[in-house]
Design a protein around this motif. Structure first.
Motif, PDB file in Angstrom:
ATOM      1  N   VAL A 168       0.831  -1.204   0.000  1.00  0.00           N
ATOM      2  CA  VAL A 168       0.000   0.000   0.000  1.00  0.00           C
ATOM      3  C   VAL A 168       0.869   1.259   0.000  1.00  0.00           C
ATOM      4  O   VAL A 168       0.614   2.203  -0.757  1.00  0.00           O
ATOM      5  CB  VAL A 168      -0.984  -0.011   1.190  1.00  0.00           C
ATOM      6  CG1 VAL A 168      -1.638   1.348   1.392  1.00  0.00           C
ATOM      7  CG2 VAL A 168      -2.037  -1.095   0.980  1.00  0.00           C
ATOM      8  N   THR A 169       1.907   1.265   0.811  1.00  0.00           N
ATOM      9  CA  THR A 169       2.807   2.417   0.864  1.00  0.00           C
ATOM     10  C   THR A 169       3.443   2.666  -0.500  1.00  0.00           C
ATOM     11  O   THR A 169       3.461   3.800  -0.998  1.00  0.00           O
ATOM     12  CB  THR A 169       3.898   2.193   1.936  1.00  0.00           C
ATOM     13  OG1 THR A 169       3.261   2.053   3.214  1.00  0.00           O
ATOM     14  CG2 THR A 169       4.880   3.343   1.965  1.00  0.00           C
ATOM     15  N   LYS A 170       3.953   1.612  -1.110  1.00  0.00           N
ATOM     16  CA  LYS A 170       4.618   1.751  -2.411  1.00  0.00           C
ATOM     17  C   LYS A 170       3.622   2.146  -3.505  1.00  0.00           C
ATOM     18  O   LYS A 170       3.915   3.026  -4.327  1.00  0.00           O
ATOM     19  CB  LYS A 170       5.317   0.439  -2.758  1.00  0.00           C
ATOM     20  CG  LYS A 170       6.184   0.543  -3.966  1.00  0.00           C
ATOM     21  CD  LYS A 170       7.358   1.500  -3.724  1.00  0.00           C
ATOM     22  CE  LYS A 170       8.306   1.472  -4.900  1.00  0.00           C
ATOM     23  NZ  LYS A 170       9.385   2.428  -4.757  1.00  0.00           N
ATOM     24  N   LEU A 171       2.461   1.512  -3.536  1.00  0.00           N
ATOM     25  CA  LEU A 171       1.467   1.816  -4.581  1.00  0.00           C
ATOM     26  C   LEU A 171       0.951   3.242  -4.475  1.00  0.00           C
ATOM     27  O   LEU A 171       0.770   3.928  -5.493  1.00  0.00           O
ATOM     28  CB  LEU A 171       0.307   0.818  -4.519  1.00  0.00           C
ATOM     29  CG  LEU A 171       0.666  -0.612  -4.935  1.00  0.00           C
ATOM     30  CD1 LEU A 171      -0.448  -1.569  -4.548  1.00  0.00           C
ATOM     31  CD2 LEU A 171       0.979  -0.686  -6.421  1.00  0.00           C
ATOM     32  N   ARG A 172       0.717   3.714  -3.260  1.00  0.00           N
ATOM     33  CA  ARG A 172       0.273   5.114  -3.086  1.00  0.00           C
ATOM     34  C   ARG A 172       1.335   6.075  -3.595  1.00  0.00           C
ATOM     35  O   ARG A 172       1.014   7.063  -4.270  1.00  0.00           O
ATOM     36  CB  ARG A 172      -0.043   5.394  -1.622  1.00  0.00           C
ATOM     37  CG  ARG A 172      -1.372   4.862  -1.181  1.00  0.00           C
ATOM     38  CD  ARG A 172      -1.685   5.213   0.248  1.00  0.00           C
ATOM     39  NE  ARG A 172      -3.039   4.812   0.596  1.00  0.00           N
ATOM     40  CZ  ARG A 172      -3.421   4.443   1.801  1.00  0.00           C
ATOM     41  NH1 ARG A 172      -2.558   4.420   2.801  1.00  0.00           N
ATOM     42  NH2 ARG A 172      -4.676   4.095   2.026  1.00  0.00           N
ATOM     43  N   ALA A 173       2.595   5.798  -3.285  1.00  0.00           N
ATOM     44  CA  ALA A 173       3.683   6.668  -3.742  1.00  0.00           C
ATOM     45  C   ALA A 173       3.783   6.643  -5.257  1.00  0.00           C
ATOM     46  O   ALA A 173       3.962   7.696  -5.900  1.00  0.00           O
ATOM     47  CB  ALA A 173       5.010   6.242  -3.105  1.00  0.00           C
ATOM     48  N   MET A 174       3.662   5.475  -5.855  1.00  0.00           N
ATOM     49  CA  MET A 174       3.744   5.368  -7.311  1.00  0.00           C
ATOM     50  C   MET A 174       2.568   6.076  -7.985  1.00  0.00           C
ATOM     51  O   MET A 174       2.751   6.762  -8.997  1.00  0.00           O
ATOM     52  CB  MET A 174       3.789   3.888  -7.726  1.00  0.00           C
ATOM     53  CG  MET A 174       5.068   3.188  -7.317  1.00  0.00           C
ATOM     54  SD  MET A 174       5.027   1.423  -7.639  1.00  0.00           S
ATOM     55  CE  MET A 174       5.195   1.450  -9.419  1.00  0.00           C
ATOM     56  N   ALA A 175       1.375   5.917  -7.435  1.00  0.00           N
ATOM     57  CA  ALA A 175       0.195   6.580  -8.003  1.00  0.00           C
ATOM     58  C   ALA A 175       0.334   8.093  -7.914  1.00  0.00           C
ATOM     59  O   ALA A 175      -0.006   8.812  -8.866  1.00  0.00           O
ATOM     60  CB  ALA A 175      -1.076   6.098  -7.302  1.00  0.00           C
ATOM     61  N   ALA A 176       0.835   8.579  -6.791  1.00  0.00           N
ATOM     62  CA  ALA A 176       1.020  10.026  -6.626  1.00  0.00           C
ATOM     63  C   ALA A 176       2.055  10.557  -7.612  1.00  0.00           C
ATOM     64  O   ALA A 176       1.885  11.625  -8.190  1.00  0.00           O
ATOM     65  CB  ALA A 176       1.418  10.341  -5.191  1.00  0.00           C
ATOM     66  N   ALA A 177       3.104   9.789  -7.815  1.00  0.00           N
ATOM     67  CA  ALA A 177       4.170  10.212  -8.735  1.00  0.00           C
ATOM     68  C   ALA A 177       3.678  10.234 -10.185  1.00  0.00           C
ATOM     69  O   ALA A 177       4.157  11.026 -10.994  1.00  0.00           O
ATOM     70  CB  ALA A 177       5.382   9.288  -8.608  1.00  0.00           C
ATOM     71  N   ASN A 178       2.703   9.368 -10.503  1.00  0.00           N
ATOM     72  CA  ASN A 178       2.184   9.284 -11.863  1.00  0.00           C
ATOM     73  C   ASN A 178       1.048  10.261 -12.153  1.00  0.00           C
ATOM     74  O   ASN A 178       0.599  10.366 -13.291  1.00  0.00           O
ATOM     75  CB  ASN A 178       1.687   7.861 -12.168  1.00  0.00           C
ATOM     76  CG  ASN A 178       2.827   6.874 -12.266  1.00  0.00           C
ATOM     77  OD1 ASN A 178       3.967   7.245 -12.478  1.00  0.00           O
ATOM     78  ND2 ASN A 178       2.515   5.597 -12.104  1.00  0.00           N
ATOM     79  N   SER A 179       0.563  10.946 -11.096  1.00  0.00           N
ATOM     80  CA  SER A 179      -0.584  11.846 -11.316  1.00  0.00           C
ATOM     81  C   SER A 179      -0.164  13.246 -11.687  1.00  0.00           C
ATOM     82  O   SER A 179       0.932  13.635 -11.646  1.00  0.00           O
ATOM     83  CB  SER A 179      -1.467  11.882 -10.073  1.00  0.00           C
ATOM     84  OG  SER A 179      -0.779  12.449  -8.998  1.00  0.00           O
TER      85      SER A 179
END
Length: 179
Positions: A168-179
Motif C-alpha cells: 500500500v505504501t509503495k502503490l500510493r507513492a507510485m500513483a502520486a508520482a504518476n498523477s
C-alpha cells in the motif's frame, strides 16, 4: 466499495504465479486503498477454466481474450475516476503490455516467492481449479516484472500484514508520482 479514501485511487494488477497470494493480498490491499477488488480468475472464459481444470496449461490464444477483459475492466474503472485492484497472473511482459494497452495507468504488484513456499500454498488450498502440477509451467512462463514496467516486486516470504503495508505504501507513492 470497501472503504473511502482521499488518496489517489490507483488501478492495480496484483500479479504472480498460482499460490503467490494474489487474491488474499489483492483483497487486503484494495480494502486499504478504499477501492474494489476483482479476482481475475472470475473473468476467464469458461473454456479456459475447463482447460486448466483438466491439467492443461493455457496458451497465448487462450489468454488474449481474458487479458482483454482484464484491461477493459480496469479501463472502465479508470474512466469513472475510481481505482481498482484486480488479481491476474500476467506472467509475461507481453501480457502486461496487453492489459496496459487498455489501461495505461495500471500499476503492477508482482508477488514473488520461492518454489517451496508456492508449492506449500497451492497444496494447502481447496476448491481452486489450478492444480499444483501446473506450478512449474507457470514458473517457466514467468517473466519477472521489470522496473520500467511501472510496478513493484513484493517478497511473499513475510507476514500478510507486512506485505499489505509495504504494498500500500509503495502503490500510493507510485500513483502520486504518476498523477
Amino acid at each position: 466499495m470497501s472503504g473511502v479514501s482521499t488518496d489517489i485511487a490507483p488501478l492495480v494488477v496484483v500479479m504472480g504465479v498460482s499460490g503467490s497470494g494474489k487474491t488474499t493480498i489483492g483483497t487486503l490491499v484494495a480494502h486499504e486503498l478504499g477501492v474494489d477488488f476483482v479476482d481475475g480468475d472470475s473473468l476467464h472464459p469458461i473454456k479456459n477454466v475447463q482447460k486448466m481444470a483438466s491439467g492443461t496449461p493455457l496458451d497465448d490464444d487462450d489468454r488474449w481474450p481474458w487479458l482483454e477483459i482484464v484491461g477493459r475492466t480496469l479501463h472502465e474503472r479508470g474512466e469513472q475516476h475510481e481505482g481498482m485492484v484486480i488479481a491476474c497472473s500476467a506472467l509475461k511482459c507481453k501480457y502486461r503490455e496487453r492489459i496496459r494497452s487498455q489501461a495505461p495507468s495500471a500499476l503492477f504488484l508482482h508477488l514473488d516467492g520461492s518454489v517451496a513456499v508456492l508449492t506449500r500454498r497451492i497444496e494447502g488450498r481447496s476448491g481452486h481449479f489450478m492444480p499444483a502440477t501446473l506450478l512449474q509451467s507457470q514458473l517457466d512462463t514467468l517473466e519477472p516484472l521489470a522496473q520500467e514496467e511501472g510496478g513493484y516486486k513484493l517478497d511473499i516470504d513475510q507476514s500478510v500484514p507486512d506485505m499489505v503495508n509495504e504494498a500500500v505504501t509503495k502503490l500510493r507513492a507510485m500513483a502520486a508520482a504518476n498523477s
